[in-house]
Design an enzyme around this catalytic site. Structure first.
Site, short mmCIF file in Angstrom:
data_model
loop_
_atom_site.label_atom_id
_atom_site.label_comp_id
_atom_site.label_asym_id
_atom_site.label_seq_id
_atom_site.Cartn_x
_atom_site.Cartn_y
_atom_site.Cartn_z
CG HIS A 120 34.88 43.24 36.72
ND1 HIS A 120 33.80 44.07 36.56
CD2 HIS A 120 35.98 44.03 36.56
CE1 HIS A 120 34.20 45.30 36.33
NE2 HIS A 120 35.54 45.30 36.32
CB SER B 218 40.14 33.49 40.80
OG SER B 218 39.40 34.61 40.39
CE LYS C 184 46.94 48.24 38.99
NZ LYS C 184 45.98 47.52 38.10
N GLY D 272 44.42 34.98 33.68
CA GLY D 272 43.96 35.00 35.08
C GLY D 272 45.07 34.82 36.10
CB THR D 273 47.96 32.55 36.24
OG1 THR D 273 47.03 31.48 36.16
CG2 THR D 273 49.05 32.18 37.22
CG ASP D 274 46.65 38.09 38.99
OD1 ASP D 274 46.41 37.09 39.71
OD2 ASP D 274 45.90 39.07 38.93
NE ARG E 51 47.11 46.56 33.68
CZ ARG E 51 47.31 45.45 34.39
NH1 ARG E 51 46.82 44.29 33.99
NH2 ARG E 51 48.01 45.50 35.50
#
Ligand code: NAD
Length: 338
Positions: A154, A216, A84, A237-239, A127
């Protein structure tokens, strides 16, 4: 060359089609249930070491304020290979475009040939929601009735829709750092026939049986002492390095599961708890082990379970491959020579 020899001759590259799956087609064909099954299956394949994520690339472009990168991997059990590519373009909203943009390229694992180009914006949201839904299905108490939502951007409505399909929730309590964003989430809850109440973050911790965090944030929004025994929390949220949604001490008090341990400790919610010593990397369980019955999951009704959903490339590839396969089966989407 005889006619039959001509028929059996290898096809040249110009004869080989690639499938194009648009945003609209992906959204039409990949339902929440199908996404759930695909994500659950690939998490289990990861736990059996039949599927592997490759190192993530994520870079500041130095142009348009954008962050751009790749997530890729190979699922040997499902024969899915791809990547991706995409990221975040903060100026897109002014152009009428989604800020997060992504596209999946799928390759034939037998030959390396490009097999499909799949639009990835809807698929990313579905996903990600499937991931927390898988954690709720496998880890939340069966009698969970109140869902707590922290976040109202979103992703949040996708998260809400997927979560309520996994337990008999009656009520949603929600808090967001920007309260003006909550009415949109309220309308989704009400559309689903659920009572909705905007509450403080502390009250949310005291009332919810299941909590999803999808913001975020770069600092903890929920404190350990606010969370009741028996709660399941999906931190979604934590990426990214530096992001954080909950008190690190909460991870020390909880039984922690994740999609992938390597991401959890480096860029997921567990990065802070591992850094300050409240959690050991070895105490984090890949959720695929629970799905695959290698780990019992929740041990008691009083245990706090926490799922650190960092978002792995194999999730993207699983739903994109599903979209491409459904297009193939139903004769949908363009196939072009390449
Ligand atoms: P969005 O921009 O639509 O919404 C952002 C949300 O975070 C809102 O609730 C907003 O109020 C809150 N927020 C914004 N700035 C904040 C701050 N400084 N402190 C605390 N809260 C703040 O974003 P989205 O598409 O809904 O995504 C939400 C988060 O989920 C992002 O961090 C995104 O990177 C992450 N995400 C994770 C995955 C995954 O697989 N884990 C997938 C997609 C997105």
């Amino acid at each position: 060359m005889s006619q039959s020899q001509q028929q059996n001759a290898p096809k040249g590259p110009s004869d080989v089609g690639i499938r194009i799956v648009s945003e609209a087609l992906a959204e039409e064909l990949v339902t929440r249930d199908l996404a759930f099954e695909a994500v659950e299956a690939v998490f289990a394949a990861m736990a059996r070491e039949e599927a592997r994520n490759f190192p993530v690339v994520r870079e500041q472009l130095g142009h348009a304020d954008a962050v751009y990168g790749f997530k890729s991997g190979f699922d040997r059990s499902g024969l899915v290979l791809g990547l991706k590519a995409g990221g975040y373009w903060p100026g897109n909203a002014d152009k009428g475009l989604t800020n997060h943009q992504s596209t999946v390229c799928l390759f034939d694992p037998d030959t390396g040939r490009l097999a499909a180009l799949v639009a990835g914006n809807y698929l990313t949201a579905v996903r990600t929601a499937a991931s927390s839904a898988v954690s709720i299905a496998h880890l939340a108490r069966k009698d969970a009735k109140t869902l707590g939502m922290v976040g109202a951007g979103h992703q949040s409505s996708f998260q809400l829709r997927a979560a309520v399909e996994r337990r008999s929730f009656e009520r949603v309590v929600a808090w967001n750092p920007h309260p003006d964003m909550l009415p949109r989430l309220r309308s989704v809850a009400e559309e689903l026939g659920l009572a909705f109440e905007a509450v403080s973050a502390e009250a949310l911790g005291g009332e919810a049986d299941v909590i999803i965090t999808i913001t975020s944030a770069f600092e903890p929004l929920l404190q350990k002492d606010w969370i009741r025994p028996g709660t399941h929390i999906a931190c979604m949220g934590t990426d990214t390095v530096g992001k954080q949604e909950v008190d690190a001490a909460l991870l020390g008090a909880a039984t922690v599961f994740t999609d992938e341990v390597a991401q959890s400790v480096s860029l997921g919610e567990a990065q802070h708890a591992v850094a300050d010593g409240s959690l050991a990397e070895g105490d984090i369980t890949p959720i695929g082990r629970v799905i695959d019955a290698q780990h019992p999951g929740r041990a008691s009704d009083d245990e706090i379970t926490l799922f650190d959903g960092t978002g792995v490339g194999l999730q993207d590839l699983a739903v994109a491959a599903l979209a491409a396969r459904l297009c193939e089966e139903h004769g949908r989407g363009e196939s072009i020579a390449f």
